[in-house]
Design a protein around this motif. Structure first.
Motif, PDB file in Angstrom:
ATOM      1  N   ASP A  93     -43.202  37.892  51.768  1.00 17.61           N
ATOM      2  CA  ASP A  93     -42.318  37.189  50.831  1.00 17.61           C
ATOM      3  C   ASP A  93     -42.542  35.679  50.883  1.00 17.61           C
ATOM      4  O   ASP A  93     -41.672  34.911  51.244  1.00 17.61           O
ATOM      5  CB  ASP A  93     -40.854  37.512  51.156  1.00 17.61           C
ATOM      6  N   GLY A  94     -43.747  35.255  50.519  1.00 20.02           N
ATOM      7  CA  GLY A  94     -43.987  33.827  50.355  1.00 20.02           C
ATOM      8  C   GLY A  94     -44.573  33.090  51.533  1.00 20.02           C
ATOM      9  O   GLY A  94     -44.721  31.876  51.498  1.00 20.02           O
ATOM     10  N   SER A 120     -47.392  23.253  46.725  1.00 14.96           N
ATOM     11  CA  SER A 120     -46.623  24.428  46.318  1.00 14.96           C
ATOM     12  C   SER A 120     -47.437  25.382  45.453  1.00 14.96           C
ATOM     13  O   SER A 120     -46.995  26.511  45.186  1.00 14.96           O
ATOM     14  CB  SER A 120     -45.359  24.007  45.563  1.00 14.96           C
ATOM     15  N   MET A 121     -48.620  24.973  45.013  1.00 18.54           N
ATOM     16  CA  MET A 121     -49.499  25.869  44.275  1.00 18.54           C
ATOM     17  C   MET A 121     -49.992  27.011  45.156  1.00 18.54           C
ATOM     18  O   MET A 121     -50.471  28.029  44.653  1.00 18.54           O
ATOM     19  CB  MET A 121     -50.695  25.083  43.707  1.00 18.54           C
ATOM     20  N   SER A 122     -49.876  26.861  46.460  1.00 18.74           N
ATOM     21  CA  SER A 122     -50.291  27.919  47.382  1.00 18.74           C
ATOM     22  C   SER A 122     -49.246  29.021  47.416  1.00 18.74           C
ATOM     23  O   SER A 122     -48.048  28.770  47.583  1.00 18.74           O
ATOM     24  CB  SER A 122     -50.469  27.353  48.793  1.00 18.74           C
ATOM     25  N   ASP A 123     -49.700  30.264  47.273  1.00 17.98           N
ATOM     26  CA  ASP A 123     -48.804  31.417  47.381  1.00 17.98           C
ATOM     27  C   ASP A 123     -48.291  31.600  48.800  1.00 17.98           C
ATOM     28  O   ASP A 123     -47.330  32.343  49.018  1.00 17.98           O
ATOM     29  CB  ASP A 123     -49.529  32.694  46.948  1.00 17.98           C
ATOM     30  N   ALA A 124     -48.923  30.917  49.743  1.00 18.19           N
ATOM     31  CA  ALA A 124     -48.555  31.083  51.147  1.00 18.19           C
ATOM     32  C   ALA A 124     -47.461  30.124  51.590  1.00 18.19           C
ATOM     33  O   ALA A 124     -47.076  30.118  52.759  1.00 18.19           O
ATOM     34  CB  ALA A 124     -49.790  30.897  52.036  1.00 18.19           C
ATOM     35  N   THR A 126     -43.547  28.510  50.745  1.00 23.31           N
ATOM     36  CA  THR A 126     -42.279  28.428  50.022  1.00 23.31           C
ATOM     37  C   THR A 126     -41.534  27.232  50.588  1.00 23.31           C
ATOM     38  O   THR A 126     -41.048  27.265  51.725  1.00 23.31           O
ATOM     39  CB  THR A 126     -41.447  29.711  50.202  1.00 23.31           C
ATOM     40  N   GLN A 247     -53.510  31.003  53.181  1.00 26.96           N
ATOM     41  CA  GLN A 247     -53.384  32.439  52.951  1.00 26.96           C
ATOM     42  C   GLN A 247     -53.779  33.226  54.190  1.00 26.96           C
ATOM     43  O   GLN A 247     -53.125  34.204  54.555  1.00 26.96           O
ATOM     44  CB  GLN A 247     -54.254  32.864  51.771  1.00 26.96           C
ATOM     45  N   LEU A 251     -50.112  34.532  55.216  1.00 29.37           N
ATOM     46  CA  LEU A 251     -49.861  35.732  54.432  1.00 29.37           C
ATOM     47  C   LEU A 251     -50.505  36.970  55.038  1.00 29.37           C
ATOM     48  O   LEU A 251     -50.060  38.083  54.777  1.00 29.37           O
ATOM     49  CB  LEU A 251     -50.372  35.544  52.999  1.00 29.37           C
TER      50      LEU A 251
END
Length: 288
Positions: A93-94, A120-124, A126, A247, A251
């Motif tokens: 979850d982020g 913040s463009m990174s999915d890893a 929040t 990531q 992640l």
């Protein structure tokens, strides 16, 4: 009649000011103590202003060798990623769930907002930003005080330190538990936007635990704010290599991270892997 009322009002006002001043000076019993109190108040105020005096900054940056400021970087020579404590990581979850404390003055808000948006463009990641104004705006130490479980981002005139920006991660048992990213006004107050943006992006990146991607400030830019440079015009963004690293470490599951670390080849040799792999076939294909 109006003049009398006006005179009484003025006397009351002066009396109120006098009483307030008397309390401020520590309730002096005589004129001598009052003078001493005024002197102490002046010296204390001057000391506080000197700590954050933006007037004492470099005015002429034309001959400044920006590459020199990486000489004392505490992250120099370390290519490993230091993770935040596992309690801040939600792998499904982020990734890294982190609070950034904005303790910057008004003229640093644009650089901060741009850097946060870029990372913040990174999915890893929040990121939750909170603004915490400091009552004593002159006190660098108070503005930049560590806060458990958070990254504090601040600015101040730290003087001729040899660093334009610095990140101080607090590490416990190999994991980050707090971070402070400092922007040094002594060099950056009169700097152009690219240098200020690069420094902001660079120090926040270290706050996530990321190392440098290159440590030669005079070679070709890698379009990455964790690449040393004396000309940051193309190095103001996080860069793809950093997004991949985030990531990998925030992640990936524990099994995936094991695959990332080491791969045994068919000839019996063992190599490190690159990228974010989710099975052994991909890990072997992507090994160095």
């Amino acid at each position: 009649m109006g003049k009398i009322i006006s005179g009484i009002t003025s006397l009351l006002l002066l009396g109120g000011i006098g009483i307030a001043l008397w309390y401020f000076l520590g309730k002096p019993e005589n004129l001598s103590e009052a003078k001493d109190g005024l002197g102490d108040a002046y010296n204390k105020t001057k000391d506080q202003i000197d700590k954050f005096d933006f007037g004492d900054v470099l005015e002429d940056l034309s001959d400044l060798d920006w590459g020199q400021f990486f000489n004392d970087d505490p992250f120099a020579g370390n290519s490993t990623v230091t993770l935040w404590d596992e309690q801040f990581i939600e792998r499904d979850d982020g990734g890294l769930q982190l609070t950034l404390v904005n303790s910057l003055s008004a003229d640093w808000q644009e650089e901060f907002e741009v850097a946060v948006a870029d990372w913040s463009m990174s999915d890893a990641l929040t990121l939750d930003v909170v603004v915490e104004p400091v009552d004593d705006a002159w006190d660098n130490d108070k503005k930049c005080k560590r806060q458990d479980d958070k990254m504090v981002v601040c600015n101040g005139n730290f003087g001729d330190t040899g660093w334009v920006g610095i990140n101080e991660n607090e590490v416990l048992r190999g994991r980050i538990i707090s971070s402070v990213a400092k922007m040094n006004e002594y060099y950056l107050n009169k700097a152009d936007f690219d240098h200020r943006r690069f420094t902001m992006c660079h120090e926040i990146g270290h706050g996530f635990g990321l190392p440098h991607t290159d440590e030669n400030p005079y070679n070709k830019n890698l379009n990455d704010c964790l690449d040393y440079t004396d000309n940051p015009s193309s190095n103001v963004l996080p860069g793809e290599v950093n997004m991949i690293k985030l990531q990998e470490v925030y992640l990936a599951t524990e099994r995936e991270k094991r695959l990332l670390r080491r791969v045994e080849n068919k000839d019996g040799s063992v190599t490190e892997t690159i990228g974010w792999m989710i099975n052994e076939d991909e890990a072997e294909a992507s090994s160095l």
